[in-house]
Design an enzyme around this catalytic site. Structure first.
Site, mmCIF file in Angstrom:
data_model
loop_
_atom_site.group_PDB
_atom_site.id
_atom_site.type_symbol
_atom_site.label_atom_id
_atom_site.label_comp_id
_atom_site.label_asym_id
_atom_site.label_seq_id
_atom_site.Cartn_x
_atom_site.Cartn_y
_atom_site.Cartn_z
ATOM 1 N N ASN A 3 8.225 -5.487 -1.099
ATOM 2 C CA ASN A 3 8.111 -4.374 -0.163
ATOM 3 C C ASN A 3 6.630 -4.285 0.212
ATOM 4 O OD1 ASN A 3 7.897 -2.056 1.270
ATOM 5 N ND2 ASN A 3 9.044 -0.771 -0.160
ATOM 6 N N ARG B 8 4.775 11.040 -2.294
ATOM 7 C CA ARG B 8 4.502 11.056 -0.854
ATOM 8 C C ARG B 8 5.816 11.110 -0.074
ATOM 9 N NH1 ARG B 8 3.702 5.612 2.718
ATOM 10 N NH2 ARG B 8 5.065 4.409 1.399
ATOM 11 N N HIS C 110 12.870 -2.545 2.128
ATOM 12 C CA HIS C 110 12.280 -1.282 2.609
ATOM 13 C C HIS C 110 13.142 -0.145 2.105
ATOM 14 C CE1 HIS C 110 9.568 -3.603 4.915
ATOM 15 N NE2 HIS C 110 10.571 -4.265 5.437
ATOM 16 N N ALA D 280 3.165 -0.877 4.722
ATOM 17 C CA ALA D 280 2.752 -0.982 6.122
ATOM 18 C C ALA D 280 2.292 -2.388 6.508
ATOM 19 C CB ALA D 280 1.643 0.031 6.407
ATOM 20 N N GLU E 219 13.079 -9.247 1.292
ATOM 21 C CA GLU E 219 12.248 -8.153 1.819
ATOM 22 C C GLU E 219 12.999 -6.834 1.622
ATOM 23 O OE1 GLU E 219 11.523 -8.773 5.977
ATOM 24 O OE2 GLU E 219 10.595 -6.785 6.257
ATOM 25 N N TYR F 145 11.090 8.807 1.211
ATOM 26 C CA TYR F 145 11.065 7.761 0.190
ATOM 27 C C TYR F 145 11.736 8.160 -1.128
ATOM 28 C CZ TYR F 145 7.744 5.658 3.420
ATOM 29 O OH TYR F 145 7.163 5.107 4.535
ATOM 30 N N ARG G 236 13.077 4.891 12.398
ATOM 31 C CA ARG G 236 11.765 5.546 12.401
ATOM 32 C C ARG G 236 10.951 5.090 13.617
ATOM 33 N NH1 ARG G 236 9.261 4.980 6.604
ATOM 34 N NH2 ARG G 236 7.892 6.598 7.455
ATOM 35 N N PRO H 190 0.799 -1.221 0.000
ATOM 36 C CA PRO H 190 0.000 0.000 0.000
ATOM 37 C C PRO H 190 0.836 1.277 0.000
ATOM 38 C CG PRO H 190 -0.133 -1.114 2.122
ATOM 39 C CD PRO H 190 0.541 -2.062 1.166
ATOM 40 N N ASN H 191 0.312 2.234 -0.718
ATOM 41 C CA ASN H 191 0.845 3.606 -0.825
ATOM 42 C C ASN H 191 2.098 3.715 -1.677
ATOM 43 O OD1 ASN H 191 -1.157 4.844 0.927
ATOM 44 N ND2 ASN H 191 -0.187 3.667 2.559
HETATM 45 C C1 DHK Z 1 7.176 1.607 3.128
HETATM 46 C C2 DHK Z 1 6.038 1.918 3.798
HETATM 47 O O1 DHK Z 1 4.951 2.276 3.142
HETATM 48 C C3 DHK Z 1 5.988 1.918 5.267
HETATM 49 O O2 DHK Z 1 4.707 1.608 5.764
HETATM 50 C C4 DHK Z 1 7.026 1.020 5.887
HETATM 51 C C5 DHK Z 1 8.362 1.063 3.818
HETATM 52 C C6 DHK Z 1 8.388 1.315 5.301
HETATM 53 C C7 DHK Z 1 9.646 1.447 3.091
HETATM 54 O O3 DHK Z 1 10.550 2.019 3.693
HETATM 55 O O4 DHK Z 1 9.740 1.155 1.906
HETATM 56 O O5 DHK Z 1 7.048 1.199 7.280
#
Ligand code: DHK
Length: 145
Positions: free
Chosen positions: A75, A19, A101, A78, A99, A24, A108, A11-12
């Site tokens: 990835n 964002r 991130h 959340a 995995e 990011y 964080r 998600p996101n």
């Molecule tokens: C991406 C997200 O959307 C967060 O919810 C994770 C992760 C971290 C990232 O660092 O890619 O906590």
């Protein structure tokens, strides 16, 4: 052994580049997909690059990967910190799981320090920005027999 690799995004991550760029970065998910495709060609991997905001969709793709792929770079966004269901799906996958991130989750909020996915992951790449996806693909290519 298949040369198929799934790259799954939770998600996101569709908002990558828009964002919280201070966390990011400025690259979009389309940029990451392009880079993974190019690296896949170089490494002899067929890359299927996917993103969903829905937990069940990610689980369905892991089930698909079970039939077709030798590796998953994931990835889960959340869902990393909440999803036993994604962990269970990955436990039913026999290939390599990496995995990723983008951010350094350990620097964080404390709720980001725990990952259900890490209980299954063969490798974990944290805080390397979007380069983490390419590192994940390189690791899967290096592990192929
Ligand atoms: C991406 C997200 O959307 C967060 O919810 C994770 C992760 C971290 C990232 O660092 O890619 O906590």
């Amino acid at each position: 052994m298949s040369n198929f690799v799934y790259v799954l995004n939770g998600p996101n991550l569709n908002l990558l580049g828009k964002r919280q760029p201070e966390i990011y970065g400025h690259e979009t998910l389309a940029d990451v997909e392009r880079d993974c495709g190019a690296l896949g060609d170089e490494l002899g991997l067929r890359v299927r690059f996917l993103q969903s905001n829905w937990e069940g969709q990610i689980i369905d793709w892991i089930h698909e990967a079970r039939e077709e792929a030798s590796g998953i770079v994931i990835n889960p966004g959340a869902f990393t910190h909440t999803s036993v269901a994604i962990l269970d799906a990955l436990n039913a996958f026999e290939g390599t799981v990496i995995e990723v991130h983008i951010s350094n989750v350990h620097r964080r909020e404390s709720f980001r320090h725990h990952s259900y996915i890490s209980l299954r992951a063969d490798g974990i790449i944290v805080g390397c920005g979007t380069l983490g996806y390419q590192l994940g693909l390189r690791r899967i290519a290096a592990m192929a027999p």
